[in-house]
Design a protein around this motif. Structure first.
Motif, short mmCIF file in Angstrom:
data_model
loop_
_atom_site.label_atom_id
_atom_site.label_comp_id
_atom_site.label_asym_id
_atom_site.label_seq_id
_atom_site.Cartn_x
_atom_site.Cartn_y
_atom_site.Cartn_z
N LEU A 1 0.86 -1.18 0.00
CA LEU A 1 0.00 0.00 0.00
C LEU A 1 0.89 1.23 0.00
O LEU A 1 1.55 1.53 0.99
N SER A 2 0.93 1.93 -1.12
CA SER A 2 1.83 3.08 -1.27
C SER A 2 1.23 4.33 -0.64
O SER A 2 0.05 4.37 -0.29
N GLY A 3 2.05 5.36 -0.57
CA GLY A 3 1.58 6.65 -0.07
C GLY A 3 0.46 7.20 -0.92
O GLY A 3 -0.52 7.74 -0.41
N GLN A 4 0.57 7.06 -2.25
CA GLN A 4 -0.47 7.55 -3.14
C GLN A 4 -1.77 6.76 -2.94
O GLN A 4 -2.86 7.33 -3.00
N SER A 5 -1.66 5.45 -2.71
CA SER A 5 -2.84 4.64 -2.45
C SER A 5 -3.54 5.11 -1.18
O SER A 5 -4.76 5.23 -1.14
N LEU A 6 -2.75 5.38 -0.17
CA LEU A 6 -3.30 5.85 1.09
C LEU A 6 -3.98 7.20 0.91
O LEU A 6 -5.08 7.42 1.43
N VAL A 7 -3.36 8.11 0.17
CA VAL A 7 -3.96 9.42 -0.10
C VAL A 7 -5.30 9.24 -0.80
O VAL A 7 -6.30 9.88 -0.45
N ALA A 8 -5.34 8.38 -1.80
CA ALA A 8 -6.58 8.15 -2.56
C ALA A 8 -7.67 7.58 -1.66
O ALA A 8 -8.81 8.05 -1.69
N GLU B 1 -16.34 -1.61 0.48
CA GLU B 1 -16.32 -2.01 1.89
C GLU B 1 -14.94 -2.55 2.26
O GLU B 1 -14.43 -2.28 3.34
N LYS B 2 -14.33 -3.32 1.34
CA LYS B 2 -12.99 -3.83 1.61
C LYS B 2 -12.00 -2.68 1.72
O LYS B 2 -11.12 -2.69 2.59
N GLY B 3 -12.13 -1.68 0.85
CA GLY B 3 -11.23 -0.53 0.91
C GLY B 3 -11.34 0.20 2.24
O GLY B 3 -10.33 0.57 2.84
N GLU B 4 -12.55 0.37 2.71
CA GLU B 4 -12.75 1.01 4.01
C GLU B 4 -12.17 0.16 5.13
O GLU B 4 -11.50 0.67 6.03
N ALA B 5 -12.40 -1.14 5.07
CA ALA B 5 -11.88 -2.04 6.10
C ALA B 5 -10.36 -2.05 6.12
O ALA B 5 -9.74 -2.04 7.19
N VAL B 6 -9.74 -2.07 4.93
CA VAL B 6 -8.28 -2.04 4.85
C VAL B 6 -7.74 -0.75 5.45
O VAL B 6 -6.78 -0.75 6.22
N LEU B 7 -8.37 0.36 5.10
CA LEU B 7 -7.91 1.66 5.61
C LEU B 7 -8.06 1.75 7.13
O LEU B 7 -7.12 2.15 7.82
N LEU C 1 -0.84 13.12 -9.12
CA LEU C 1 -0.16 12.22 -10.04
C LEU C 1 -0.45 12.61 -11.49
O LEU C 1 -1.47 13.23 -11.78
N THR C 2 0.44 12.22 -12.38
CA THR C 2 0.20 12.40 -13.80
C THR C 2 -0.95 11.49 -14.22
O THR C 2 -1.26 10.52 -13.51
N PRO C 3 -1.59 11.77 -15.36
CA PRO C 3 -2.69 10.89 -15.79
C PRO C 3 -2.26 9.42 -15.91
O PRO C 3 -3.01 8.53 -15.52
N THR C 4 -1.07 9.17 -16.42
CA THR C 4 -0.60 7.79 -16.57
C THR C 4 -0.39 7.12 -15.21
O THR C 4 -0.84 6.00 -14.98
N ALA C 5 0.29 7.82 -14.31
CA ALA C 5 0.54 7.26 -12.98
C ALA C 5 -0.77 7.05 -12.22
O ALA C 5 -0.95 6.04 -11.54
N PHE C 6 -1.71 7.99 -12.38
CA PHE C 6 -3.00 7.84 -11.72
C PHE C 6 -3.77 6.65 -12.29
O PHE C 6 -4.39 5.90 -11.55
N GLY C 7 -3.71 6.48 -13.60
CA GLY C 7 -4.36 5.32 -14.22
C GLY C 7 -3.81 4.02 -13.69
O GLY C 7 -4.56 3.07 -13.42
N ASN C 8 -2.49 3.95 -13.51
CA ASN C 8 -1.86 2.75 -12.94
C ASN C 8 -2.31 2.53 -11.51
O ASN C 8 -2.62 1.40 -11.11
N LEU C 9 -2.35 3.60 -10.72
CA LEU C 9 -2.79 3.50 -9.33
C LEU C 9 -4.24 3.04 -9.26
O LEU C 9 -4.58 2.13 -8.50
N LEU C 10 -5.09 3.65 -10.07
CA LEU C 10 -6.50 3.31 -10.06
C LEU C 10 -6.71 1.85 -10.47
O LEU C 10 -7.51 1.13 -9.86
N GLY C 11 -5.97 1.40 -11.46
CA GLY C 11 -6.05 0.00 -11.88
C GLY C 11 -5.66 -0.94 -10.76
O GLY C 11 -6.32 -1.96 -10.52
N TRP C 12 -4.60 -0.60 -10.04
CA TRP C 12 -4.16 -1.43 -8.92
C TRP C 12 -5.22 -1.46 -7.81
O TRP C 12 -5.54 -2.53 -7.28
#
Length: 97
Positions: A12-19, A77-83, A40-51
């Motif tokens: 879980l990266s810093g950008q993932s946590l921010v999102a 719900e899983k995202g909330e639980a993980v956070l 993030l740049t559009p490309t980096a954000f697309g990669n993050l969103l895909g992950w």
């Protein structure tokens, strides 16, 4: 709430946590607004969103608004639980539920 099975703590990266944190208050946000929050740049954000989608932490919902397709990102719900579990591991939190 205990640890979530299969939670990706080690990747879980810093950008993932921010999102994920940005989505907590609204549960759903325009994808461009979320990209602005992550800086993030559009490309980096697309990669993050895909992950995040592959890990089932967010869902992307597309809607037609006029002649444009708008994408909204929604915390699962899983995202909330993980956070919540990650924050509980990092610091002592009061019971949220």
């Amino acid at each position: 709430m205990g640890p979530v099975d299969g939670a990706p703590w080690d990747i879980l990266s810093g950008q993932s946590l921010v999102a994920l944190l940005a989505l907590v208050g609204t549960r759903r946000m325009d994808s461009e607004a979320l990209r602005g929050r992550t800086k993030l740049t559009p490309t980096a954000f697309g990669n993050l969103l895909g992950w995040l989608q592959r890990e089932y932490l967010v869902e992307v919902i597309s809607n037609l608004e006029g002649n444009e397709v708008k994408e909204k990102v929604q915390l699962t719900e899983k995202g909330e639980a993980v956070l919540v579990s990650l924050l509980e591991k990092t610091c002592e939190l009061p019971e949220l539920r």
